[in-house]
Write a protein that holds these residues in place. Structure first.
Motif, PDB file in Angstrom:
ATOM      1  N   THR A 111       0.851  -1.190   0.000  1.00  0.00           N
ATOM      2  CA  THR A 111       0.000   0.000   0.000  1.00  0.00           C
ATOM      3  C   THR A 111       0.888   1.242   0.000  1.00  0.00           C
ATOM      4  O   THR A 111       2.105   1.142   0.140  1.00  0.00           O
ATOM      5  CB  THR A 111      -0.899   0.036   1.259  1.00  0.00           C
ATOM      6  N   PRO A 112       0.303   2.431  -0.134  1.00  0.00           N
ATOM      7  CA  PRO A 112       1.104   3.652  -0.047  1.00  0.00           C
ATOM      8  C   PRO A 112       1.838   3.788   1.291  1.00  0.00           C
ATOM      9  O   PRO A 112       2.836   4.496   1.385  1.00  0.00           O
ATOM     10  CB  PRO A 112       0.069   4.767  -0.207  1.00  0.00           C
ATOM     11  N   TRP A 113       1.374   3.081   2.333  1.00  0.00           N
ATOM     12  CA  TRP A 113       1.974   3.199   3.661  1.00  0.00           C
ATOM     13  C   TRP A 113       2.968   2.088   3.975  1.00  0.00           C
ATOM     14  O   TRP A 113       3.508   2.033   5.074  1.00  0.00           O
ATOM     15  CB  TRP A 113       0.877   3.252   4.726  1.00  0.00           C
ATOM     16  N   THR A 114       3.251   1.222   3.014  1.00  0.00           N
ATOM     17  CA  THR A 114       4.229   0.159   3.209  1.00  0.00           C
ATOM     18  C   THR A 114       5.621   0.770   3.305  1.00  0.00           C
ATOM     19  O   THR A 114       6.018   1.554   2.430  1.00  0.00           O
ATOM     20  CB  THR A 114       4.188  -0.852   2.042  1.00  0.00           C
ATOM     21  N   PRO A 115       6.388   0.455   4.342  1.00  0.00           N
ATOM     22  CA  PRO A 115       7.768   0.967   4.445  1.00  0.00           C
ATOM     23  C   PRO A 115       8.616   0.493   3.264  1.00  0.00           C
ATOM     24  O   PRO A 115       8.465  -0.633   2.775  1.00  0.00           O
ATOM     25  CB  PRO A 115       8.272   0.363   5.757  1.00  0.00           C
ATOM     26  N   LEU A 116       9.509   1.352   2.804  1.00  0.00           N
ATOM     27  CA  LEU A 116      10.374   1.001   1.674  1.00  0.00           C
ATOM     28  C   LEU A 116      11.279  -0.176   1.991  1.00  0.00           C
ATOM     29  O   LEU A 116      11.662  -0.924   1.095  1.00  0.00           O
ATOM     30  CB  LEU A 116      11.198   2.201   1.221  1.00  0.00           C
ATOM     31  N   THR A 117      11.590  -0.375   3.260  1.00  0.00           N
ATOM     32  CA  THR A 117      12.398  -1.542   3.633  1.00  0.00           C
ATOM     33  C   THR A 117      11.647  -2.830   3.308  1.00  0.00           C
ATOM     34  O   THR A 117      12.243  -3.792   2.817  1.00  0.00           O
ATOM     35  CB  THR A 117      12.768  -1.505   5.124  1.00  0.00           C
ATOM     36  N   GLU A 118      10.343  -2.851   3.565  1.00  0.00           N
ATOM     37  CA  GLU A 118       9.532  -4.033   3.239  1.00  0.00           C
ATOM     38  C   GLU A 118       9.390  -4.187   1.731  1.00  0.00           C
ATOM     39  O   GLU A 118       9.434  -5.298   1.203  1.00  0.00           O
ATOM     40  CB  GLU A 118       8.153  -3.940   3.887  1.00  0.00           C
ATOM     41  N   LEU A 119       9.217  -3.069   1.033  1.00  0.00           N
ATOM     42  CA  LEU A 119       9.116  -3.116  -0.419  1.00  0.00           C
ATOM     43  C   LEU A 119      10.408  -3.668  -1.027  1.00  0.00           C
ATOM     44  O   LEU A 119      10.371  -4.499  -1.935  1.00  0.00           O
ATOM     45  CB  LEU A 119       8.825  -1.720  -0.983  1.00  0.00           C
ATOM     46  N   GLU A 120      11.541  -3.223  -0.512  1.00  0.00           N
ATOM     47  CA  GLU A 120      12.828  -3.709  -1.016  1.00  0.00           C
ATOM     48  C   GLU A 120      12.932  -5.228  -0.845  1.00  0.00           C
ATOM     49  O   GLU A 120      13.361  -5.936  -1.763  1.00  0.00           O
ATOM     50  CB  GLU A 120      13.978  -3.025  -0.285  1.00  0.00           C
ATOM     51  N   GLN A 121      12.515  -5.740   0.298  1.00  0.00           N
ATOM     52  CA  GLN A 121      12.535  -7.192   0.525  1.00  0.00           C
ATOM     53  C   GLN A 121      11.609  -7.902  -0.456  1.00  0.00           C
ATOM     54  O   GLN A 121      11.963  -8.940  -1.009  1.00  0.00           O
ATOM     55  CB  GLN A 121      12.126  -7.515   1.964  1.00  0.00           C
ATOM     56  N   PHE A 122      10.434  -7.349  -0.695  1.00  0.00           N
ATOM     57  CA  PHE A 122       9.478  -7.939  -1.619  1.00  0.00           C
ATOM     58  C   PHE A 122      10.060  -8.005  -3.034  1.00  0.00           C
ATOM     59  O   PHE A 122       9.889  -8.996  -3.744  1.00  0.00           O
ATOM     60  CB  PHE A 122       8.180  -7.127  -1.622  1.00  0.00           C
ATOM     61  N   LEU A 123      10.755  -6.949  -3.437  1.00  0.00           N
ATOM     62  CA  LEU A 123      11.285  -6.861  -4.804  1.00  0.00           C
ATOM     63  C   LEU A 123      12.579  -7.650  -5.019  1.00  0.00           C
ATOM     64  O   LEU A 123      13.094  -7.673  -6.129  1.00  0.00           O
ATOM     65  CB  LEU A 123      11.510  -5.392  -5.187  1.00  0.00           C
ATOM     66  N   GLN A 124      13.082  -8.298  -3.987  1.00  0.00           N
ATOM     67  CA  GLN A 124      14.322  -9.065  -4.141  1.00  0.00           C
ATOM     68  C   GLN A 124      14.210 -10.125  -5.222  1.00  0.00           C
ATOM     69  O   GLN A 124      15.167 -10.379  -5.930  1.00  0.00           O
ATOM     70  CB  GLN A 124      14.743  -9.698  -2.818  1.00  0.00           C
ATOM     71  N   ASP A 125      13.054 -10.751  -5.358  1.00  0.00           N
ATOM     72  CA  ASP A 125      12.899 -11.804  -6.354  1.00  0.00           C
ATOM     73  C   ASP A 125      11.712 -11.565  -7.291  1.00  0.00           C
ATOM     74  O   ASP A 125      11.185 -12.484  -7.886  1.00  0.00           O
ATOM     75  CB  ASP A 125      12.776 -13.171  -5.675  1.00  0.00           C
ATOM     76  N   LYS A 126      11.284 -10.290  -7.408  1.00  0.00           N
ATOM     77  CA  LYS A 126      10.164  -9.946  -8.280  1.00  0.00           C
ATOM     78  C   LYS A 126      10.528  -8.744  -9.146  1.00  0.00           C
ATOM     79  O   LYS A 126      11.328  -7.910  -8.753  1.00  0.00           O
ATOM     80  CB  LYS A 126       8.922  -9.648  -7.449  1.00  0.00           C
ATOM     81  N   LEU A 127       9.933  -8.673 -10.328  1.00  0.00           N
ATOM     82  CA  LEU A 127      10.206  -7.569 -11.248  1.00  0.00           C
ATOM     83  C   LEU A 127       9.581  -6.253 -10.795  1.00  0.00           C
ATOM     84  O   LEU A 127      10.122  -5.184 -11.024  1.00  0.00           O
ATOM     85  CB  LEU A 127       9.664  -7.897 -12.642  1.00  0.00           C
ATOM     86  N   PHE A 128       8.405  -6.355 -10.170  1.00  0.00           N
ATOM     87  CA  PHE A 128       7.668  -5.156  -9.780  1.00  0.00           C
ATOM     88  C   PHE A 128       6.667  -5.514  -8.696  1.00  0.00           C
ATOM     89  O   PHE A 128       6.448  -6.691  -8.408  1.00  0.00           O
ATOM     90  CB  PHE A 128       6.940  -4.546 -10.989  1.00  0.00           C
ATOM     91  N   ALA A 129       6.064  -4.487  -8.142  1.00  0.00           N
ATOM     92  CA  ALA A 129       4.985  -4.675  -7.168  1.00  0.00           C
ATOM     93  C   ALA A 129       3.825  -3.773  -7.557  1.00  0.00           C
ATOM     94  O   ALA A 129       4.033  -2.674  -8.068  1.00  0.00           O
ATOM     95  CB  ALA A 129       5.459  -4.316  -5.760  1.00  0.00           C
ATOM     96  N   LEU A 130       2.634  -4.263  -7.321  1.00  0.00           N
ATOM     97  CA  LEU A 130       1.447  -3.433  -7.487  1.00  0.00           C
ATOM     98  C   LEU A 130       1.165  -2.754  -6.162  1.00  0.00           C
ATOM     99  O   LEU A 130       1.129  -3.407  -5.125  1.00  0.00           O
ATOM    100  CB  LEU A 130       0.230  -4.274  -7.873  1.00  0.00           C
ATOM    101  N   VAL A 131       0.960  -1.459  -6.213  1.00  0.00           N
ATOM    102  CA  VAL A 131       0.569  -0.708  -5.025  1.00  0.00           C
ATOM    103  C   VAL A 131      -0.950  -0.611  -5.076  1.00  0.00           C
ATOM    104  O   VAL A 131      -1.517  -0.124  -6.051  1.00  0.00           O
ATOM    105  CB  VAL A 131       1.201   0.702  -5.007  1.00  0.00           C
ATOM    106  N   THR A 132      -1.593  -1.122  -4.024  1.00  0.00           N
ATOM    107  CA  THR A 132      -3.056  -1.127  -3.977  1.00  0.00           C
ATOM    108  C   THR A 132      -3.534  -0.485  -2.680  1.00  0.00           C
ATOM    109  O   THR A 132      -2.739  -0.225  -1.783  1.00  0.00           O
ATOM    110  CB  THR A 132      -3.613  -2.565  -4.041  1.00  0.00           C
ATOM    111  N   ASP A 133      -4.836  -0.270  -2.608  1.00  0.00           N
ATOM    112  CA  ASP A 133      -5.407   0.107  -1.317  1.00  0.00           C
ATOM    113  C   ASP A 133      -5.382  -1.152  -0.452  1.00  0.00           C
ATOM    114  O   ASP A 133      -5.108  -2.253  -0.945  1.00  0.00           O
ATOM    115  CB  ASP A 133      -6.830   0.643  -1.488  1.00  0.00           C
ATOM    116  N   TRP A 134      -5.644  -1.007   0.829  1.00  0.00           N
ATOM    117  CA  TRP A 134      -5.525  -2.140   1.753  1.00  0.00           C
ATOM    118  C   TRP A 134      -6.434  -3.303   1.353  1.00  0.00           C
ATOM    119  O   TRP A 134      -6.081  -4.461   1.493  1.00  0.00           O
ATOM    120  CB  TRP A 134      -5.811  -1.700   3.187  1.00  0.00           C
TER     121      TRP A 134
END
Length: 157
Positions: A111-134
């Protein structure tokens, strides 16, 4: 003692080095452009055209209720089209790479409120992430590792 009450389980599971890099920033701080997504019944000719107009290589595909189904890999789709393996009138659903929703790979909500540290971990093995509402009712943006790198460069972290 007061600092212990401020820590959350999510924050404490993130390595300290990563949290220093982003200084507590969240996805909203990336200032991403609004998402561009396609309905599953869009023709692939239109999908390729729109992707190249916007310089996107992956486009989210939505169902009739506008929930994310997966994505189209535009370079791969264009290659199939040029090789005669895909008809320009085919629907994008036929070429959609579907998101896996299994107990072994739970859906991670960004979501827009997800910390970038968590996003970085998510993107370690993915091309992209979708940002959605909760509730995952709306796709708000698409974010890549490049967006994180650009953020760090802009901020001088």
């Amino acid at each position: 003692m007061a600092t212990d009450t401020l820590a959350t389980p999510k924050q404490s599971s993130v390595p300290l080095m990563s949290s220093d890099k982003y200084r507590g920033a969240v996805v909203e701080d990336l200032q991403l452009p609004p998402a561009f997504a396609l309905p599953s019944d869009e023709a692939i000719s239109r999908a390729v055209e729109l992707a190249y107009e916007r310089d996107f290589s992956q486009i989210p595909v939505l169902d009739k209720r506008r929930k994310p189904l997966g994505y189209v890999d535009v370079p791969s789709l264009k290659t199939k089209w040029e090789a005669g393996q895909a008809d320009p009138d085919d629907k994008v659903f036929k070429y959609t790479i579907k998101f896996r929703r299994e107990p072994s790979q739970p859906y991670v909500v960004i979501t827009p409120w997800t910390p970038l540290t968590e996003l970085e971990q998510f993107l370690q093995d993915k091309l992209f992430a979708l940002v959605t509402d909760w509730d995952r009712k709306f796709v708000l943006a698409v974010v890549t590792k490049q967006d994180l790198e650009n953020f760090v460069t802009r901020r001088g972290f």
